[in-house]
Motif scaffolding. Structure first.
Motif, PDB file in Angstrom:
ATOM      1  N   ARG A  54      21.587  14.520   2.390  1.00  0.00           N
ATOM      2  CA  ARG A  54      23.036  14.473   2.192  1.00  0.00           C
ATOM      3  C   ARG A  54      23.756  15.631   2.880  1.00  0.00           C
ATOM      4  N   ALA A  55      23.117  16.788   2.946  1.00  0.00           N
ATOM      5  CA  ALA A  55      23.753  17.924   3.616  1.00  0.00           C
ATOM      6  C   ALA A  55      24.012  17.604   5.091  1.00  0.00           C
ATOM      7  N   ARG A  56      23.088  16.871   5.706  1.00  0.00           N
ATOM      8  CA  ARG A  56      23.238  16.501   7.107  1.00  0.00           C
ATOM      9  C   ARG A  56      24.372  15.484   7.275  1.00  0.00           C
ATOM     10  N   THR A  57      24.480  14.548   6.347  1.00  0.00           N
ATOM     11  CA  THR A  57      25.567  13.572   6.393  1.00  0.00           C
ATOM     12  C   THR A  57      26.908  14.263   6.195  1.00  0.00           C
ATOM     13  N   ARG A  58      26.952  15.229   5.283  1.00  0.00           N
ATOM     14  CA  ARG A  58      28.194  15.986   5.060  1.00  0.00           C
ATOM     15  C   ARG A  58      28.599  16.725   6.338  1.00  0.00           C
ATOM     16  N   ALA A  59      27.623  17.277   7.049  1.00  0.00           N
ATOM     17  CA  ALA A  59      27.926  17.974   8.298  1.00  0.00           C
ATOM     18  C   ALA A  59      28.532  17.014   9.319  1.00  0.00           C
ATOM     19  N   MET A  60      28.043  15.759   9.359  1.00  0.00           N
ATOM     20  CA  MET A  60      28.616  14.782  10.284  1.00  0.00           C
ATOM     21  C   MET A  60      30.055  14.469   9.911  1.00  0.00           C
ATOM     22  N   ILE A  61      30.322  14.258   8.624  1.00  0.00           N
ATOM     23  CA  ILE A  61      31.678  13.930   8.188  1.00  0.00           C
ATOM     24  C   ILE A  61      32.628  15.107   8.440  1.00  0.00           C
ATOM     25  N   ASP A  62      32.145  16.316   8.189  1.00  0.00           N
ATOM     26  CA  ASP A  62      32.982  17.498   8.431  1.00  0.00           C
ATOM     27  C   ASP A  62      33.335  17.657   9.909  1.00  0.00           C
ATOM     28  N   LYS A  63      32.519  17.086  10.777  1.00  0.00           N
ATOM     29  CA  LYS A  63      32.766  17.173  12.221  1.00  0.00           C
ATOM     30  C   LYS A  63      33.905  16.251  12.660  1.00  0.00           C
ATOM     31  N   MET A  64      34.223  15.270  11.821  1.00  0.00           N
ATOM     32  CA  MET A  64      35.248  14.301  12.178  1.00  0.00           C
ATOM     33  C   MET A  64      36.646  14.908  12.075  1.00  0.00           C
ATOM     34  N   GLU A  65      37.535  14.418  12.930  1.00  0.00           N
ATOM     35  CA  GLU A  65      38.936  14.820  12.866  1.00  0.00           C
ATOM     36  C   GLU A  65      39.753  13.882  11.984  1.00  0.00           C
ATOM     37  N   PHE A  66      39.242  12.662  11.788  1.00  0.00           N
ATOM     38  CA  PHE A  66      39.940  11.716  10.915  1.00  0.00           C
ATOM     39  C   PHE A  66      38.917  10.779  10.281  1.00  0.00           C
ATOM     40  N   VAL A  67      39.000  10.645   8.957  1.00  0.00           N
ATOM     41  CA  VAL A  67      38.110   9.759   8.211  1.00  0.00           C
ATOM     42  C   VAL A  67      38.958   8.887   7.295  1.00  0.00           C
ATOM     43  N   ALA A  68      38.775   7.570   7.379  1.00  0.00           N
ATOM     44  CA  ALA A  68      39.435   6.625   6.490  1.00  0.00           C
ATOM     45  C   ALA A  68      38.368   5.821   5.753  1.00  0.00           C
ATOM     46  N   VAL A  69      38.587   5.573   4.476  1.00  0.00           N
ATOM     47  CA  VAL A  69      37.626   4.851   3.653  1.00  0.00           C
ATOM     48  C   VAL A  69      38.358   3.762   2.868  1.00  0.00           C
ATOM     49  N   ILE A  70      37.818   2.556   2.911  1.00  0.00           N
ATOM     50  CA  ILE A  70      38.273   1.462   2.047  1.00  0.00           C
ATOM     51  C   ILE A  70      37.239   1.304   0.947  1.00  0.00           C
ATOM     52  N   ASP A  71      37.667   1.428  -0.309  1.00  0.00           N
ATOM     53  CA  ASP A  71      36.718   1.306  -1.417  1.00  0.00           C
ATOM     54  C   ASP A  71      37.480   1.000  -2.698  1.00  0.00           C
ATOM     55  N   VAL A  72      36.722   0.618  -3.715  1.00  0.00           N
ATOM     56  CA  VAL A  72      37.315   0.369  -5.033  1.00  0.00           C
ATOM     57  C   VAL A  72      37.127   1.567  -5.953  1.00  0.00           C
ATOM     58  N   LEU A  73      36.372   2.578  -5.486  1.00  0.00           N
ATOM     59  CA  LEU A  73      36.086   3.757  -6.294  1.00  0.00           C
ATOM     60  C   LEU A  73      36.253   5.016  -5.446  1.00  0.00           C
ATOM     61  N   PRO A  74      36.534   6.155  -6.092  1.00  0.00           N
ATOM     62  CA  PRO A  74      36.607   7.434  -5.366  1.00  0.00           C
ATOM     63  C   PRO A  74      35.218   8.019  -5.168  1.00  0.00           C
ATOM     64  N   THR A  75      34.409   7.376  -4.330  1.00  0.00           N
ATOM     65  CA  THR A  75      33.031   7.781  -4.095  1.00  0.00           C
ATOM     66  C   THR A  75      32.983   9.141  -3.405  1.00  0.00           C
ATOM     67  N   ASP A  76      31.773   9.667  -3.256  1.00  0.00           N
ATOM     68  CA  ASP A  76      31.613  10.944  -2.559  1.00  0.00           C
ATOM     69  C   ASP A  76      32.125  10.869  -1.124  1.00  0.00           C
ATOM     70  N   THR A  77      31.867   9.743  -0.456  1.00  0.00           N
ATOM     71  CA  THR A  77      32.363   9.579   0.913  1.00  0.00           C
ATOM     72  C   THR A  77      33.882   9.469   0.923  1.00  0.00           C
ATOM     73  N   ALA A  78      34.442   8.700  -0.015  1.00  0.00           N
ATOM     74  CA  ALA A  78      35.892   8.567  -0.092  1.00  0.00           C
ATOM     75  C   ALA A  78      36.562   9.898  -0.393  1.00  0.00           C
ATOM     76  N   TRP A  79      35.921  10.714  -1.222  1.00  0.00           N
ATOM     77  CA  TRP A  79      36.500  11.992  -1.606  1.00  0.00           C
ATOM     78  C   TRP A  79      36.639  12.938  -0.411  1.00  0.00           C
ATOM     79  N   LEU A  80      35.813  12.739   0.603  1.00  0.00           N
ATOM     80  CA  LEU A  80      35.867  13.575   1.798  1.00  0.00           C
ATOM     81  C   LEU A  80      36.812  13.025   2.860  1.00  0.00           C
ATOM     82  N   ALA A  81      37.396  11.853   2.604  1.00  0.00           N
ATOM     83  CA  ALA A  81      38.220  11.180   3.611  1.00  0.00           C
ATOM     84  C   ALA A  81      39.618  11.782   3.683  1.00  0.00           C
ATOM     85  N   ASP A  82      40.245  11.617   4.839  1.00  0.00           N
ATOM     86  CA  ASP A  82      41.657  11.972   4.990  1.00  0.00           C
ATOM     87  C   ASP A  82      42.547  10.938   4.322  1.00  0.00           C
ATOM     88  N   VAL A  83      42.132   9.670   4.404  1.00  0.00           N
ATOM     89  CA  VAL A  83      42.912   8.579   3.831  1.00  0.00           C
ATOM     90  C   VAL A  83      41.967   7.656   3.066  1.00  0.00           C
TER      91      VAL A  83
END
Length: 354
Positions: free
Chosen positions: A56-85
């Motif tokens: 998971r630390a490696r996946t977090r590093a990939m997401i942190d490298k992004m300039e924009f992250v959008a997530v469509i979901d029904v829950l505030p998951t860990d991935t959604a929580w890191l999203a810009d939108v």
């Protein structure tokens, strides 16, 4: 053509990667290395990479490298929580979906229509995509409604959505198919045109045409093979925050055999520290003979980072924190049973905490 099916060559490293799914670990590593070019945008739907990918630390590093992250979901998951939108989707009880066809155990068509109005300010994924396409300047790709789509899907079978409303499904047990009919002379998408128990495609590329057992590497003394796994109560890491399901299983625990547990002074309910080459977690011990003495098991779906997952935020241990990024060499799929860990009782070497 013989080579046209869902498994196609996708490069030299993993020549039989699934063309629809790709190889997620390779994708992550290439993003981190900017290969073959920088990727700075991430649009995620119906996925939670922070729990589904090893390390998971490696996946977090990939997401942190992004300039924009959008997530469509029904829950505030860990991935959604890191999203810009976060684009909140309506749940399956609140939305209308396309018709889906199945062939097993007999042909049937299934339709999903809303049974309640959305509780919150959410929309079905279809409507989200339709509006985004319009705002981006290409509305012609969604110039229809979901009701029109359902009617078009059912028209080849002389059916109307109303025909499925009373039961939610349509079926013909007399043998009428909802997909293609296999006629005399039909060829499957294999080199032989037949169902192949031994894959000629694998043989042609130098791989075993049928699975061949090879014993795993010996587990070093003092370590265990980590066996992750999902619990039947939950869907992946999605609904551990559900109030009713949470009552049935509010936490996860490390399964460990009584013999190695006794050797380490671990008793039922003790907090244990589990460490791998990429991470470390702490969680209670479940001492049970239902697992091999040389293996331990961490149930999937706990240890959430998102405060939005209020019941399981920081509760239990996340198996993705421990799993090393190993891949199947043929397909690129994650090899989830290749991680070795050590287990110690919390406080071991110091004054024991009971």
């Amino acid at each position: 053509l013989p080579d046209q099916d869902c498994i196609v060559p996708m490069g030299e490293k993993h020549p039989l990667t699934n063309a629809a799914d790709g190889a997620y670990i390779d994708f992550r590593e290439k993003v981190l290395r900017d290969e073959p070019y920088p990727v700075r945008g991430f649009f995620v739907y119906k996925q939670n990479p922070m729990h589904s990918l090893p390390d998971r630390a490696r996946t977090r590093a990939m997401i942190d490298k992004m300039e924009f992250v959008a997530v469509i979901d029904v829950l505030p998951t860990d991935t959604a929580w890191l999203a810009d939108v976060i684009l909140p989707e309506s749940t399956y009880l609140e939305r209308r979906d396309p018709v889906i066809g199945f062939q097993d155990p007999h042909p049937f068509l299934s339709v999903r229509n809303p049974v309640v109005d959305p509780i919150h300010d959410t929309r079905p994924n279809f409507e989200i995509m339709k509006e985004l396409a319009g705002r981006l300047g290409f509305p012609e790709f969604f110039d229809y409604t979901i009701e029109q789509m359902q009617r078009a899907q059912l028209a080849p079978f002389d059916l109307h959505p109303d025909d499925l409303v009373s039961t939610g499904v349509w079926t013909d047990r007399q043998g009428r198919t909802v997909g293609r009919t296999l006629r005399e002379g039909h060829r499957f998408p294999t080199p032989s045109g037949k169902i192949e128990l031994a894959s000629e495609r694998f043989r042609r590329r130098g791989y075993d045409p049928v699975p061949r057992y090879r014993p795993p590497e010996k587990i070093p003394t003092g370590q265990f093979r980590l066996i992750p796994g999902k619990i039947a109560l939950f869907t992946h890491a999605s609904n551990q925050n559900n109030a009713w399901l949470h009552e049935l299983m509010p936490d996860n625990a490390l399964w460990i055999h009584p013999k190695p547990a006794a050797d380490r002074g671990i008793r039922e309910g003790d907090t244990v520290s589990v460490k791998s080459a990429v991470g470390q977690i702490s969680l209670p011990a479940l001492v049970t003979p239902r697992i091999r003495p040389d293996c331990v098991h961490v149930p999937h779906g706990f240890g959430h980072l998102s405060p939005g997952m209020s019941r399981v935020h920081g509760v239990g241990g996340c198996d993705s924190d421990l799993l090393v990024s190993r891949e199947d060499k043929i397909t690129g799929n994650a090899a989830l049973h290749e991680t070795l860990v050590t287990v110690t009782r919390a406080g071991a070497g110091k004054e024991a905490r009971r």
